[in-house]
Design an enzyme around this catalytic site. Structure first.
Site, PDB file in Angstrom:
ATOM      1  N   HIS A   1    -145.593-117.104  89.893  1.00  0.00           N
ATOM      2  CA  HIS A   1    -144.166-117.648  89.460  1.00  0.00           C
ATOM      3  C   HIS A   1    -144.600-118.668  88.175  1.00  0.00           C
ATOM      4  CE1 HIS A   1    -140.249-119.493  89.564  1.00  0.00           C
ATOM      5  NE2 HIS A   1    -140.526-120.044  90.717  1.00  0.00           N
TER       6      HIS A   1
ATOM      7  N   LYS B   1    -127.290 -99.634  98.610  1.00  0.00           N
ATOM      8  CA  LYS B   1    -126.671 -98.376  98.691  1.00  0.00           C
ATOM      9  C   LYS B   1    -128.071 -97.458  98.559  1.00  0.00           C
ATOM     10  CE  LYS B   1    -122.098 -99.204  97.154  1.00  0.00           C
ATOM     11  NZ  LYS B   1    -121.354 -98.842  95.950  1.00  0.00           N
TER      12      LYS B   1
ATOM     13  N   ARG C   1    -136.475-111.984  89.755  1.00  0.00           N
ATOM     14  CA  ARG C   1    -137.023-112.434  91.162  1.00  0.00           C
ATOM     15  C   ARG C   1    -137.080-111.255  91.999  1.00  0.00           C
ATOM     16  NH1 ARG C   1    -136.797-118.113  94.288  1.00  0.00           N
ATOM     17  NH2 ARG C   1    -138.083-118.448  92.480  1.00  0.00           N
TER      18      ARG C   1
ATOM     19  N   ARG D   1    -133.074-123.508  92.934  1.00  0.00           N
ATOM     20  CA  ARG D   1    -133.328-124.119  91.738  1.00  0.00           C
ATOM     21  C   ARG D   1    -133.641-123.114  90.220  1.00  0.00           C
ATOM     22  NH1 ARG D   1    -134.265-127.437  95.129  1.00  0.00           N
ATOM     23  NH2 ARG D   1    -135.192-125.509  96.094  1.00  0.00           N
ATOM     24  N   THR D   2    -134.487-122.103  90.893  1.00  0.00           N
ATOM     25  CA  THR D   2    -135.093-121.113  89.811  1.00  0.00           C
ATOM     26  C   THR D   2    -133.824-120.657  89.044  1.00  0.00           C
ATOM     27  OG1 THR D   2    -136.918-120.919  91.104  1.00  0.00           O
ATOM     28  CG2 THR D   2    -136.597-119.402  89.134  1.00  0.00           C
TER      29      THR D   2
END
Lengths: 310, 183
Positions: free
Chosen positions: A138, A88, A110, A60-61
């Site tokens: 959030h 890496k 995020r 969703r986000t």
């Protein structure tokens, strides 16, 4: 009314003032009408490049941010850590600085570590928007939740909102508590004692371990997902027992004497924190939340884009 | 602050009446014509003209919409602060293949109208677009945009401002003023 935000980045609701939130809502009202037109696009950010950097999974986000960016005509760059040089051993700052060297103006990030966005905002020149950092905040989710309450109940001030479930691991819970309180709502948290942080009442929220009592008290119930991926130890015996004690089902909902609004930030674990018939009922505004998410994120990006030239 | 009257309340009323008659000359019974007010101030003028035209044409319904050019501007990030948007109101109107009359209060650089045109085109392809402004600050254009209907032409310099007061917008009385910017 003010026309600019008091912050340069959106790291958390904590940094926003009431008038910032009101400005975002007023702007989102206009963007909501844009996304409901036949041509759902405006050219406001056509000279802005935005990188969506996701170190954690999201449906969703990420889609919501990307749609918001495209509907503002920004150039969009998608980056997910699982398919990158992070594997890496490249550090966060190096990764982002390399992306910024390619002339990116804004970063939507995020990350699984709390504070990652603050760290980035302090160390780079671009505007940073937090799309969820660990168990911390959030902010856009909280804004769209409050915006959806305002849309459905007319106002947030004076409303009673119960946040139910895994409060301990939820960034949605913290951002929601801060946002709703700034807007003048009363907030209660409910869930198993193991999933309610010990000092949460210091934030000025009520704590109720009995789900039915919480439901009887509230106007809006925000049902959170049980975040099994963040739970390193067992906080309750089984999901079946959790749903018996804290799951919202039709029977519980119908036993209330009033109609409350049901919210869920997604993704839903159907049958655990909420049953299908409740999630799909007419009291549920879960899909309104998703629609409003695009409008809210357009507003946030639009208002913060003005800060890229400061 | 020095203020000079450009249009008094009575003159403003007369000017709007004249503009309405000019519109009727060109648009007959307004069958294929839509009036579009530009936010924030143009909408009040457009609403007044819609009422006047309806009265002059004995109750003919005049199609009417409102457009906000904010999101289409090219200068919102250079002003140092974002410009607050206003609402659009295009729900009951189609511009596809219509004659559109854009209405705004003051024409200065032409940039608002440029943005307004872009916004308008997102709602369809008009047959023709005309521009009506109450005040034309001539010789100050940044873009090749000229009005089709003008309330009053004025010669101004950049340091001056033209302000339209309208009761509907919450001002004390109607009138148009020329003021010196304080700097």
């Amino acid at each position: 009314m003010k026309t600019a935000l008091s912050v340069k980045h959106l790291v958390g609701i904590k940094d926003l003032t009431l008038s910032d939130i009101e400005l975002i809502f007023a702007t989102a009202d206009n963007f909501k009408s844009v996304i409901n037109r036949p041509i759902k696009k405006v050219p406001s950010l056509r000279d802005v490049t935005i990188a969506n950097i996701f170190f954690e999974n999201s449906t969703r986000t990420r889609i919501s941010f990307e749609l918001a960016e495209r509907r503002l005509s920004a150039d969009v760059l998608n980056f997910s850590a699982s398919a990158s040089s992070v594997k890496k051993g490249e550090t966060l700052i190096d990764t982002v600085k390399n992306i910024l060297a390619m002339k990116v103006d804004m970063v939507v990030m995020r990350h699984s570590s709390a504070g990652a966005c603050k760290f980035l905002a302090d160390n780079i020149d671009a505007v940073v928007v937090n799309a969820g950092d660990g168990t911390h905040e959030h902010p856009t989710q909280a804004l769209l939740d409050a915006f959806s309450i305002r849309e459905n109940l007319g106002n947030v001030k004076g409303k009673k909102v119960a946040i139910v479930g895994d409060i301990m691991h939820s960034r949605v819970a913290l951002s929601n508590i801060l946002c709703l309180q700034k807007l003048g709502a009363e907030v209660m948290v409910s869930g198993p004692p193991t999933l309610i942080p010990k000092y949460i009442s210091a934030l000025g929220v009520k704590v109720e371990y009995d789900l039915m009592k919480a439901l009887q008290w509230c106007d809006v119930a925000n049902m959170l997902r049980i975040q099994l991926e963040r739970q390193d130890i067992k906080y309750f015996p089984s999901t079946r027992e959790y749903s018996m004690q804290y799951g919202l089902n039709k029977q519980r909902l119908d036993s209330l004497k009033k109609k409350i609004l049901i919210m869920h930030p997604g993704p839903i674990n159907r049958g655990v924190e909420i049953t299908s018939d409740v999630a799909d009922s007419d009291q549920s505004i879960i899909l309104d939340q998703v629609e409003n998410g695009v409008a809210i994120r357009m507003a946030v990006l639009y208002l913060l884009a003005a800060k890229t030239q400061e | 602050m020095k203020r000079k009257v450009l249009l008094s309340q009575k003159q403003l009323e007369l000017t709007l009446d004249r503009l309405c008659h000019q519109l009727i000359e060109n648009h007959d019974n307004f069958k294929d014509t839509v009036i579009i007010g530009l936010q924030p101030r143009g909408i009040y003028l457009a609403r007044r003209m819609q009422k006047k035209l309806s009265a002059l044409l004995k109750g003919v319904k005049i199609a009417y919409g409102e457009i906000d050019p904010t999101f289409y501007r090219d200068d919102f990030r250079t002003k140092g602060h974002p410009i607050s948007p206003s609402s659009m109101n295009m729900d009951n109107v189609t511009v596809e293949n219509k004659n559109v009359i854009l209405v705004d209060d003051v024409l200065f650089s032409g940039r608002t109208i440029r943005a307004g045109l872009d916004a308008l085109l997102d709602f369809g392809r008009p047959k023709k677009v005309e521009l009506l402004v109450l005040i034309d600050r001539r010789f100050s254009r940044h873009l090749p945009i000229q009005p089709d209907y003008v309330g009053k032409r004025v010669d101004t310099i950049v340091s001056q401002n033209v302000k339209t007061d309208l009761k509907e917008a919450g001002d004390k009385s109607d009138g148009v003023w020329l003021t010196e910017s304080e700097k």
